[in-house]
Design an enzyme around this catalytic site. Structure first.
Site, mmCIF file in Angstrom:
data_model
loop_
_atom_site.group_PDB
_atom_site.id
_atom_site.type_symbol
_atom_site.label_atom_id
_atom_site.label_comp_id
_atom_site.label_asym_id
_atom_site.label_seq_id
_atom_site.Cartn_x
_atom_site.Cartn_y
_atom_site.Cartn_z
ATOM 1 N N GLU A 53 0.991 -1.105 -0.042
ATOM 2 C CA GLU A 53 -0.050 0.007 -0.139
ATOM 3 C C GLU A 53 0.848 1.196 -0.051
ATOM 4 O O GLU A 53 1.637 1.550 0.904
ATOM 5 C CB GLU A 53 -0.830 0.057 1.158
ATOM 6 C CG GLU A 53 -1.971 -1.111 1.231
ATOM 7 C CD GLU A 53 -3.071 -1.121 0.417
ATOM 8 O OE1 GLU A 53 -2.962 -0.005 -0.427
ATOM 9 O OE2 GLU A 53 -3.809 -2.184 0.399
ATOM 10 N N GLU A 74 4.762 12.781 -4.888
ATOM 11 C CA GLU A 74 4.043 12.893 -3.674
ATOM 12 C C GLU A 74 4.860 13.970 -2.591
ATOM 13 O O GLU A 74 6.118 13.801 -2.269
ATOM 14 C CB GLU A 74 3.858 11.408 -2.783
ATOM 15 C CG GLU A 74 3.083 11.619 -1.795
ATOM 16 C CD GLU A 74 2.829 10.011 -1.053
ATOM 17 O OE1 GLU A 74 4.127 9.330 -1.158
ATOM 18 O OE2 GLU A 74 2.010 9.829 -0.803
#
Ligand code: NAD
Length: 492
Positions: free
Chosen positions: A250, A385
């Site tokens: 994840e 990110e």
């Protein structure tokens, strides 16, 4: 000062090298506890305990209904202790008490849901295509599961892994982030109280490249369930490839939150705010690329800036606070670095853009909610990110443009769409390449709903019924109803 040791085989165990590291309160900067700095030897000890617990059958062979009852019992204990756990999370990772109180209560649902699922895992009897054969499948646990979590929501990320893995009959070793280990360690007391057999759940602490990597490499670890950066995820995947070991990953995101001119204007503004400034932007599902249809772009940005500028920055323990501190010092530096990058690449800062040092804050870990306009999707601020309260606003013209820009990214964790056109809602949900698409809402997750990433955002899914199979393997069994002496040199 609190001292935390490893939790192995139901006992608190000192680290082999007797080394500890500090954990601090991100709001005050105060070091409030020392945590065991584990090494390869500690990882080995934990794996041995988890393997012995698995091999003994004390857990895997327990009746699934009984396993489920223990998970439900744990859920009840979590509910009782939710406020204490919430306070602890705030102290260790600086998230808002308003969010953590709700989250720690809600995480009980994962244990209840997967507890309920434990005795509903069914294989199948297959219609055999040859005479005299009884052919069926059974689902079996994998063994020892290594669970590695990020610092932003330690107990929630853990629940997504631990609840299904235990329900499936595996044993577990948890390795929380070195920045926020306390809540997972305290959680072990709850596991103990629920009455799990010794060695079924273990927790070891330390740095990723030390004890984390040692656990991943260990030959007796059957699977790694990981939440963290794509960088560390890739390293783990590489090690897993050498062992032929399954993983769930994840990882990060750079999610598009897309506002069409026909959207409920005020709801979309709030959705954009919640997408990026909630949790100080430190969430994998942050809607950090805000795509706004050009016809409403200026009006939307004006309102967005007004609402964001009114966000109260400060003490995460206050219910009045909207934006808390950045959790870690390296993350704080990274956020400020990305503000520079955005400015150098020609984006226009219309709000914030610097550290916040205003009234009522302690410590030195605050960044102003920051909004950049004039962002081109090729800029680094749009592609990488940040994991902080930095929003990039990108204009678009048509639905096709929104899809093209939304998907033009290496990540694919989530996406948001704001529209009142039902047909568009369906079309966008279909075309966006992301594991989760929210329409007219944002940042919703549930124990019932699969969560995970497309592309570089990950591998596998957590939550929802199917996720339990991520912790199991299927076995096909062939039973001949009577023996025959057919030709042994050809396939049966
Ligand atoms: P990180 O990758 O630096 O660390 C995550 C965990 O991995 C930590 O426990 C760390 O100690 C461990 N680790 C690091 N290198 C390792 C290695 N080589 N071997 C074994 N373990 C190792 O990430 P972080 O800074 O803690 O968290 C932020 C990242 O997590 C962001 O990218 C964010 O998007 C992502 N995240 C993803 C989700 C999701 O569900 N997709 C949820 C939360 C956070």
């Amino acid at each position: 000062m609190k001292l935390y040791n490893h939790f192995i085989n139901g006992e608190w165990v000192e680290p082999a090298k007797n080394k500890y590291f500090d954990t601090e309160n991100p709001y005050t900067g105060e070091v409030w506890a020392k945590v065991a700095r584990g090494c390869e030897k500690d990882a080995d000890q934990a794996v041995k305990a988890a393997k012995a617990a698995f091999d003994s059958g004390a857990w895997a062979d327990m009746r699934p209904t009984q396993r489920g009852k223990l998970l439900v019992r744990l859920a009840e204990i979590i509910e009782r202790e939710a406020e204490r756990l919430a306070n602890l999370e705030v102290r260790d990772n600086g998230k808002l008490i308003t969010e953590m109180s709700a989250q720690t209560k809600y995480l009980a649902e994962w244990y209840r849901y997967f507890g309920g699922l434990a005795d509903k895992i069914e294989g199948a009897v297959l219609p055999a295509d040859r005479p005299g054969i009884f052919n069926y499948t059974r689902y079996e646990p994998l063994g020892v599961i290594g669970m590695i979590t990020a610092w932003n929501s330690p107990l929630l990320l853990l629940a997504w892994k631990l609840a299904p893995a235990l329900a499936a009959g595996n044993t577990a070793i948890i390795k929380p982030s070195e920045f926020t280990s306390a809540s997972s360690l305290e959680f072990m007391e709850l596991v103990n109280e629920a009455g799990f057999p010794k060695g079924v759940v273990n927790c070891i602490t330390g740095f990723g490249i030390e004890i984390g990597a040692a656990m991943v490499e260990h030959p007796d670890v059957a699977k790694i369930a990981f939440t963290g950066s794509d960088f560390a995820g890739q390293k783990i995947y590489e090690t897993a490839a050498k062992k032929i070991m399954p993983v769930t990953l994840e990882l990060g995101g750079k999610s598009p939150n897309i506002v069409f001119e026909d959207a409920d204007f005020e709801a979309a503004v709030m959705g954009a705010i919640s997408g990026i400034f909630a949790a100080t932007g430190q969430t994998c599902i942050a809607g950090s690329r805000l795509l706004v249809q050009r016809t409403i772009h200026d009006k939307f940005v004006k309102r967005l800036v007004k609402v964001a500028s009114e966000a109260k920055i400060g003490d995460p323990m206050s219910v009045e606070t909207h934006v808390g501190p950045v959790t870690t010092a390296p993350q704080y530096d990274k956020i400020l670095q990305y503000i520079k990058v955005a400015e150098e690449d020609g984006a226009t800062c219309v709000l914030g853009g610097k550290p916040y040092t205003g009234d009522g804050v302690q410590g030195d870990r605050f960044v102003e909610p920051t909004i950049f306009t004039g962002v081109n999707n090729n800029m680094r601020i749009a592609q990488e990110e940040v994991f902080g309260p930095i929003l990039s606003v990108i204009p678009f013209d048509t639905e096709e443009d929104a899809i093209q820009i939304g998907n033009d990214i290496v990540f694919g964790l989530a996406a948001g769409v704001w529209t009142s056109d039902l047909g568009r809602a369906f079309r966008m949900s279909e075309k966006l390449k992301a594991g989760t698409v929210w329409v007219n809402t944002y940042r919703a997750v549930s124990f019932m709903t699969p969560f995970g990433g497309y592309k570089r955002s990950g591998q596998g899914r957590e939550s929802g019924q199917e996720s339990i199979k991520e912790f199991m393997q299927v076995k096909s069994v062939w039973i001949a109803q009577q023996t025959t002496s057919s030709n042994p040199f050809i396939m049966q």
